[in-house]
Design a protein around this motif. Sequence first.
Motif, short mmCIF file in Angstrom:
data_model
loop_
_atom_site.label_atom_id
_atom_site.label_comp_id
_atom_site.label_asym_id
_atom_site.label_seq_id
_atom_site.Cartn_x
_atom_site.Cartn_y
_atom_site.Cartn_z
N MET A 135 -12.11 22.23 -9.89
CA MET A 135 -11.27 21.18 -9.33
C MET A 135 -12.09 19.90 -9.16
N SER A 136 -11.44 18.75 -9.30
CA SER A 136 -12.11 17.48 -9.06
C SER A 136 -11.93 17.11 -7.59
N LEU A 137 -13.01 16.70 -6.96
CA LEU A 137 -12.97 16.37 -5.54
C LEU A 137 -12.38 14.98 -5.33
N PRO A 138 -11.80 14.72 -4.15
CA PRO A 138 -11.27 13.39 -3.86
C PRO A 138 -12.38 12.33 -3.85
N GLN A 139 -11.99 11.09 -3.95
CA GLN A 139 -12.92 9.97 -3.91
C GLN A 139 -13.61 9.90 -2.55
N VAL A 140 -14.88 9.59 -2.53
CA VAL A 140 -15.64 9.42 -1.28
C VAL A 140 -15.51 7.98 -0.82
N VAL A 141 -15.07 7.78 0.43
CA VAL A 141 -14.88 6.43 0.98
C VAL A 141 -15.46 6.38 2.39
N SER A 142 -15.42 5.21 2.99
CA SER A 142 -15.87 5.06 4.39
C SER A 142 -14.82 5.61 5.34
N GLY A 143 -15.21 5.80 6.59
CA GLY A 143 -14.27 6.30 7.59
C GLY A 143 -13.09 5.38 7.78
N ASP A 144 -13.32 4.06 7.76
CA ASP A 144 -12.23 3.10 7.93
C ASP A 144 -11.25 3.16 6.76
N GLU A 145 -11.80 3.27 5.56
CA GLU A 145 -10.93 3.36 4.37
C GLU A 145 -10.11 4.65 4.40
N TRP A 146 -10.76 5.75 4.84
CA TRP A 146 -10.02 7.02 4.95
C TRP A 146 -8.88 6.90 5.95
N LEU A 147 -9.15 6.26 7.11
CA LEU A 147 -8.13 6.11 8.14
C LEU A 147 -6.95 5.28 7.64
N GLU A 148 -7.25 4.23 6.90
CA GLU A 148 -6.18 3.40 6.35
C GLU A 148 -5.29 4.22 5.41
N ALA A 149 -5.93 5.01 4.53
CA ALA A 149 -5.17 5.84 3.60
C ALA A 149 -4.38 6.92 4.34
N ARG A 150 -5.01 7.48 5.37
CA ARG A 150 -4.33 8.55 6.13
C ARG A 150 -3.11 8.02 6.86
N LEU A 151 -3.18 6.82 7.41
CA LEU A 151 -2.04 6.25 8.13
C LEU A 151 -0.89 5.95 7.18
N LYS A 152 -1.21 5.54 5.96
CA LYS A 152 -0.16 5.33 4.96
C LYS A 152 0.55 6.64 4.63
N LEU A 153 -0.26 7.70 4.46
CA LEU A 153 0.33 9.01 4.18
C LEU A 153 1.14 9.51 5.37
N LEU A 154 0.63 9.26 6.59
CA LEU A 154 1.34 9.70 7.80
C LEU A 154 2.73 9.07 7.86
N ALA A 155 2.83 7.80 7.51
CA ALA A 155 4.13 7.14 7.51
C ALA A 155 5.07 7.82 6.53
N ARG A 156 4.54 8.19 5.37
CA ARG A 156 5.36 8.89 4.37
C ARG A 156 5.74 10.28 4.87
N GLU A 157 4.80 10.99 5.51
CA GLU A 157 5.09 12.32 6.05
C GLU A 157 6.21 12.25 7.09
N LYS A 158 6.15 11.25 7.96
CA LYS A 158 7.19 11.10 8.98
C LYS A 158 8.55 10.82 8.34
N GLU A 159 8.53 10.04 7.28
CA GLU A 159 9.77 9.74 6.55
C GLU A 159 10.37 11.02 5.98
N VAL A 160 9.52 11.85 5.38
CA VAL A 160 9.99 13.11 4.80
C VAL A 160 10.49 14.05 5.91
N MET A 161 9.78 14.11 7.03
CA MET A 161 10.20 14.96 8.14
C MET A 161 11.58 14.56 8.65
N ARG A 162 11.81 13.24 8.79
CA ARG A 162 13.12 12.79 9.27
C ARG A 162 14.21 13.14 8.26
N ALA A 163 13.89 13.02 6.98
CA ALA A 163 14.86 13.39 5.95
C ALA A 163 15.16 14.89 6.00
N GLN A 164 14.10 15.69 6.21
CA GLN A 164 14.28 17.14 6.29
C GLN A 164 15.11 17.52 7.51
#
Length: 255
Positions: free
Chosen positions: A1-30
């Motif tokens: 398997m190819s590992l995810p890109q290595v980034v700084s903690g701040d960059e990871w948090l930014e990406a995680r918050l974007k995904l969290l918004a999408r997860e919440k959207e999917v949860m509400r739809a579910q």
Amino acid sequence: MSLPQVVSGDEWLEARLKLLAREKEVMRAQDAVTAQRRELPMVKVDKEYVFEGSAGRARLIDLFEGRRQLLVYHFMWNNSAARERGQQALDEGCPSCSFTIDHVGHLEHLHASDTTLVLVSRAPLAEIERFQARMGWTIPWYSSTGSDFNYDFHVTNDESVAPVEFNYKDKLTLARSPKTAYVINGDGQAISVFVRDEDAVFHTYTTYGRGTEFMMGTYQFIDLTPMRRPRYVNQWPYRDTYDSGAGHSHHAHHC
């Protein structure tokens, strides 16, 4: 398997918050879909289905064990279609369904929610009990052999009995895809929901194919990780074959 890109903690948090918004959207739809599912109308089951279980013959209402709701997992059997064609085949439960049922835990939580879960297969009870003992499951398991149950709920297809239908698709539609053509003759997997009102039984819901995927805890855990799902559902071996290195494949596909 190819590992995810290595980034700084701040960059990871930014990406995680974007995904969290999408997860919440999917949860509400579910949540909205779940609410719509609860509001589905229901159909009274007038036919008298008779099953065979460890305690003898049972009607559909008996499968409730006195509770208000009943979940029936339609467990595929490897040789049901072959047997009906007069051919010899191995008497075992489907590996894909076995993978699914391996994830079912203690039933007390369902029972405390006035809900019963059972398995139903179109196979002789002796074969079912032999396989159940091998797998170590204690979920009530019934044979529907001799009844129209599997055909009426479109989990066993035989054109000499009824028109082919699976996952609300007709024979022509099923034949167009290699992932669904297998079910034109033989068993498919599904889960059906029934509700009891005194002595009356009503059918409220049936989902087929990938609709049963919510039961597969292995997938739910792996989906949290960077790894992809290592096997398609029909590629999982029987649990008791891992040590020997032996694997089994099966023709069943989730639709």
